[in-house]
Design a protein around this motif. Structure first.
Motif, PDB file in Angstrom:
ATOM      1  N   PRO A 161      56.460  71.700  51.945  1.00 48.94           N
ATOM      2  CA  PRO A 161      56.087  71.734  50.491  1.00 48.94           C
ATOM      3  C   PRO A 161      55.674  73.011  49.864  1.00 48.94           C
ATOM      4  O   PRO A 161      54.951  73.877  50.361  1.00 48.94           O
ATOM      5  N   VAL A 173      57.192  70.956  45.077  1.00 49.69           N
ATOM      6  CA  VAL A 173      56.368  70.015  44.494  1.00 49.69           C
ATOM      7  C   VAL A 173      56.194  70.175  43.042  1.00 49.69           C
ATOM      8  O   VAL A 173      55.770  71.296  42.675  1.00 49.69           O
ATOM      9  N   PRO A 218      53.408  69.891  40.351  1.00 46.89           N
ATOM     10  CA  PRO A 218      52.280  69.603  40.020  1.00 46.89           C
ATOM     11  C   PRO A 218      51.882  69.198  38.817  1.00 46.89           C
ATOM     12  O   PRO A 218      52.824  69.197  37.940  1.00 46.89           O
ATOM     13  N   SER A 219      50.664  68.451  38.369  1.00 43.66           N
ATOM     14  CA  SER A 219      50.151  67.945  37.357  1.00 43.66           C
ATOM     15  C   SER A 219      50.556  68.972  36.040  1.00 43.66           C
ATOM     16  O   SER A 219      50.767  68.773  34.940  1.00 43.66           O
ATOM     17  N   ALA A 234      46.085  72.939  49.408  1.00 41.65           N
ATOM     18  CA  ALA A 234      45.868  71.497  49.861  1.00 41.65           C
ATOM     19  C   ALA A 234      46.747  70.681  49.682  1.00 41.65           C
ATOM     20  O   ALA A 234      46.986  69.483  50.351  1.00 41.65           O
ATOM     21  N   ARG A 235      47.797  70.873  48.659  1.00 46.66           N
ATOM     22  CA  ARG A 235      48.824  70.010  48.349  1.00 46.66           C
ATOM     23  C   ARG A 235      50.310  70.563  48.668  1.00 46.66           C
ATOM     24  O   ARG A 235      50.978  69.995  48.708  1.00 46.66           O
ATOM     25  N   ALA A 236      49.997  71.977  49.090  1.00 48.94           N
ATOM     26  CA  ALA A 236      51.277  72.612  49.734  1.00 48.94           C
ATOM     27  C   ALA A 236      51.201  73.703  50.408  1.00 48.94           C
ATOM     28  O   ALA A 236      50.271  74.192  50.287  1.00 48.94           O
ATOM     29  N   ASP A 237      52.181  73.936  51.231  1.00 49.06           N
ATOM     30  CA  ASP A 237      52.150  75.257  52.256  1.00 49.06           C
ATOM     31  C   ASP A 237      52.474  76.602  51.932  1.00 49.06           C
ATOM     32  O   ASP A 237      52.350  77.310  52.332  1.00 49.06           O
TER      33      ASP A 237
END
Length: 365
Positions: free
Chosen positions: A202, A238, A240-241, A282-285
């Motif tokens: 991600p 990913v 993101p918002s 926290a949501r992607a590497d």
């Protein structure tokens, strides 16, 4: 082939090319050949150092200390590469023994800096590996502008003479495999010590980190390179918002570099950006950006945009980052894609870069 023969060929190449490129401050011919002969003696005696006879260049006249792990592993230092000096008012320039360091793709353009000669020596095929130091982008920017791989390690991971803690060691190489060999040697651990997450990794793309004003072409080249990584199944972009937004680190970086300045404001910027980066990772590497906001400028100096605009945030935050070749602009000069990982995840950066090369995704010189 004996180490002496390899080093002799490298020294001959440097002798032919360096009067034009000006990549070296000093060439240590006699010492390099003596060292290579010692390596050959070790090999004949049954010793198999992992970097036996590999010619390397070190950044500046005082770069041998940073290269000690390489030398212990059998590498041979052939010389000190150019850095900014008298007559080089911009950190993106370099000054070698023969004059101003030039970009090997276009002599009227800078190679970037301050690891100027290191990038040129690697890009021109004079050495496979050169050490660097990165306090604001000094490894990643010349790597991008010369079309090679440039890795900056996690801040504080190794001892540094930089009182601010902003500078970190790094390396410039033609391949990710060579960068991984450097990392194994200096870190004392295999690159696979931590398992790479299953592919695709991600990743979040940002053209400007929310504050920089990059030119359209380096953004387009880096975005296309990120797309190739995604198409090859190496990363999953990913959405993101909202686009990742950091506070501009320039005032914080400059404050931290100024003796006697009040660091309170810089620490607040660092803390807020750390919070935002923690949320991102926290949501992607991986975080993907252009490495430099502009193409290489001429020797008359840069324009109004700092070449460090997209790199120095990660000197302040300490995150490891790698510049991967991303193709060529209309002027014929290379551009780079910057990969940023969580603290301590150099292995992840190197794994993705190596897989990109294996699959023919990376575009290098």
């Amino acid at each position: 082939m004996r180490a002496v023969d390899v080093v002799a060929r490298v020294l001959a190449r440097i002798e032919r090319a360096d009067p034009v490129l000006c990549a070296f401050l000093e060439v240590w011919g006699e010492e390099a050949l003596r060292r290579a002969d010692e390596v050959d003696t070790r090999v004949v005696a049954g010793d198999r150092p992992p970097l036996a006879g590999v010619p390397v260049a070190v950044k500046g006249r005082h770069g041998l200390r940073a290269a000690e792990p390489l030398l212990a592993a059998g590498a041979v230092a052939v010389g000190a590469t150019s850095v900014p000096g008298p007559g080089t008012p911009w950190q993106t320039w370099g000054l070698g023994a023969h004059g101003r360091t030039v970009n090997p793709w276009r002599a009227d353009r800078t190679p970037g800096g301050s690891s100027a000669g290191a990038a040129v020596a690697v890009a021109a095929g004079l050495v496979p590996l050169a050490t660097g130091g990165d306090g604001a982008g000094s490894v990643r920017i010349p790597a991008a502008w010369c079309g090679v791989v440039g890795l900056k390690v996690t801040g504080g991971r190794f001892p540094s003479a930089d009182r601010t803690g902003l500078a970190a060691p790094g390396v410039l190489t033609r391949t990710a495999a060579d960068a991984a060999a450097w990392w194994r040697t200096v870190s004392g651990r295999p690159t696979a010590a931590r398992a790479c997450p299953p592919l695709p990794v991600p990743a979040v793309w940002s053209p400007d980190l929310g504050f920089a004003g990059p030119d359209a072409e380096p953004v387009a080249l880096a975005r296309a390179a990120a797309g190739r990584l995604a198409d090859a199944g190496l990363v999953r972009l990913v959405r993101p918002s909202s686009s990742p937004e950091l506070l501009d680190p320039a005032p914080a970086w400059l404050t931290l570099r100024t003796p006697g300045a009040d660091p309170a404001g810089a620490h607040r910027v660092r803390a807020e950006n750390d919070r935002r980066l923690d949320a991102l990772f926290a949501r992607a590497d991986l975080l993907l950006t252009p490495t430099a906001p502009t193409a290489p400028h001429g020797h008359d100096g840069p324009g109004e945009v700092y070449s460090t605009a997209l790199t120095w945030a990660f000197n302040v935050s300490g995150h490891p980052a790698l510049s991967l070749p991303a193709g060529f602009g209309a002027d014929g000069c290379p551009a780079g894609l910057q990969l940023v990982a969580p603290h301590g995840r150099e292995d992840l950066l190197l794994a993705v870069a190596a897989e990109a090369e294996r699959r023919g995704v990376a575009t290098s010189g």
